[in-house]
Design a protein around this motif. Sequence first.
Motif, PDB file in Angstrom:
ATOM      1  N   LYS A   1     -11.783  -1.036 -13.644  1.00  0.00           N
ATOM      2  CA  LYS A   1     -10.637  -1.420 -13.341  1.00  0.00           C
ATOM      3  C   LYS A   1     -10.157  -1.230 -11.739  1.00  0.00           C
ATOM      4  O   LYS A   1      -9.754  -2.378 -11.140  1.00  0.00           O
ATOM      5  N   ARG A   2     -10.419  -0.361 -11.213  1.00  0.00           N
ATOM      6  CA  ARG A   2     -10.163  -0.021  -9.963  1.00  0.00           C
ATOM      7  C   ARG A   2     -11.075  -0.737  -8.767  1.00  0.00           C
ATOM      8  O   ARG A   2     -10.417  -1.619  -8.048  1.00  0.00           O
ATOM      9  N   PRO A   3     -12.399  -0.907  -8.938  1.00  0.00           N
ATOM     10  CA  PRO A   3     -13.095  -1.767  -8.153  1.00  0.00           C
ATOM     11  C   PRO A   3     -12.549  -3.174  -8.203  1.00  0.00           C
ATOM     12  O   PRO A   3     -12.580  -4.085  -7.138  1.00  0.00           O
ATOM     13  N   LEU A   4     -12.295  -3.725  -9.592  1.00  0.00           N
ATOM     14  CA  LEU A   4     -11.872  -5.149  -9.575  1.00  0.00           C
ATOM     15  C   LEU A   4     -10.614  -5.383  -8.882  1.00  0.00           C
ATOM     16  O   LEU A   4     -10.292  -6.525  -8.246  1.00  0.00           O
ATOM     17  N   LEU A   5      -9.707  -4.528  -8.950  1.00  0.00           N
ATOM     18  CA  LEU A   5      -8.415  -4.634  -8.497  1.00  0.00           C
ATOM     19  C   LEU A   5      -8.549  -4.675  -6.891  1.00  0.00           C
ATOM     20  O   LEU A   5      -7.836  -5.395  -6.280  1.00  0.00           O
ATOM     21  N   LEU A   6      -9.340  -3.692  -6.272  1.00  0.00           N
ATOM     22  CA  LEU A   6      -9.608  -3.827  -4.961  1.00  0.00           C
ATOM     23  C   LEU A   6     -10.187  -5.166  -4.463  1.00  0.00           C
ATOM     24  O   LEU A   6      -9.977  -5.688  -3.475  1.00  0.00           O
ATOM     25  N   ALA A   7     -11.275  -5.761  -5.392  1.00  0.00           N
ATOM     26  CA  ALA A   7     -11.763  -6.835  -4.874  1.00  0.00           C
ATOM     27  C   ALA A   7     -10.889  -8.159  -5.223  1.00  0.00           C
ATOM     28  O   ALA A   7     -10.957  -9.027  -4.269  1.00  0.00           O
ATOM     29  N   LEU A   8     -10.050  -8.047  -6.099  1.00  0.00           N
ATOM     30  CA  LEU A   8      -8.763  -9.097  -6.471  1.00  0.00           C
ATOM     31  C   LEU A   8      -7.766  -8.908  -5.160  1.00  0.00           C
ATOM     32  O   LEU A   8      -7.294 -10.148  -4.604  1.00  0.00           O
ATOM     33  N   THR A   9      -7.422  -7.821  -4.730  1.00  0.00           N
ATOM     34  CA  THR A   9      -6.648  -7.777  -3.717  1.00  0.00           C
ATOM     35  C   THR A   9      -7.307  -8.356  -2.252  1.00  0.00           C
ATOM     36  O   THR A   9      -6.629  -8.940  -1.648  1.00  0.00           O
TER      37      THR A   9
END
Length: 330
Positions: free
Chosen positions: A2-10
């Motif tokens: 979830k954290r890497p995906l959140l960073l990528a989406l941001t």
Amino acid sequence: MKRPLLLALTLLTATLLLSLAIGSVFIPPNELWNILRGAGEETFTFIVWNIRLPRTVLIALVGAALAGSGAAYQGLFRNPLADPYLIGVASGAGLGAIAAMSVQWPYTTLGMFAVPLAAFLASLLTVYIVYTIAHVGGSVPTTNLILAGVAVSSFATSLTSFLMLRSTGEVRRAIGWLLGGVSLVGWDATLALVPYLGIGLTALVLNGYALNLLQFGDEQAAQMGLNVRRAKFIIIVAASLVTAAAVSFAGIIGFVGLVVPHIARMWWGVDYRRLIPLSIFGGASMLLLADVLARVVIAPQELPVGIVTALAGAPFFLWVLRRAKNQGLW
């Protein structure tokens, strides 16, 4: 995950907003916010919704396609130096595009889409020829694919050069296309990409586990229950489909499919179930950022975005090459 995906989406959201704001006419952040909520000034609203947004979405889709397919090819060939153009997609697309440019098409919808359509069909035909040549018995060895890709690519590149010499009037346009850049701006071109990228990228994401098994080699992957031949076929078709679709509308843009998956792999590991989604988001962000730089470096003129990605990606490629050599990968 979830954290890497959140960073990528941001990161993707930030580059999308940056792409909408920066251009020949700068749109301040407060005005951009007003436009997005439907209360902006009429001229700025037209620029954002009718010119910049379709271009921004198209660039993001192209970046996602190149990086997603690049990650898949690197997993398929078990080589961090593999890229989306390894088995002839780019050379085939270039041949198709230059062939279409040598014909004087009428200014109709078909005429406007003649170049991307020819590039798309020629790139898929090239991949089919490479796959057919590489097919031996009941399998498709990766070494055969690479060698067949090199041979067919060289042949297609030679034909492309011949056509460019014969069609002197279209040389400038051809060079611009080969250097990478969005030639068709509008929602028609953007929406034409969506079905191909939707099908292809979804197939690649769903085959993340298969790519994980292929890292152990074909024999061991088969012992683990993977239908190696079918998995390879699906991955090659899906990766080639999205690459061909991206190249047909944006020309040949290098290094995105090489750099982004490698960065994602270094930061978040080699599990392709998350590496491919992260590469998709990262590729969209990287190409959007490169496109912004292409607009402002020599403004009011615009650089082909492929030049920007090459200037940034070439040093990184040399670093990856040196790192691979030091680790005994070659």
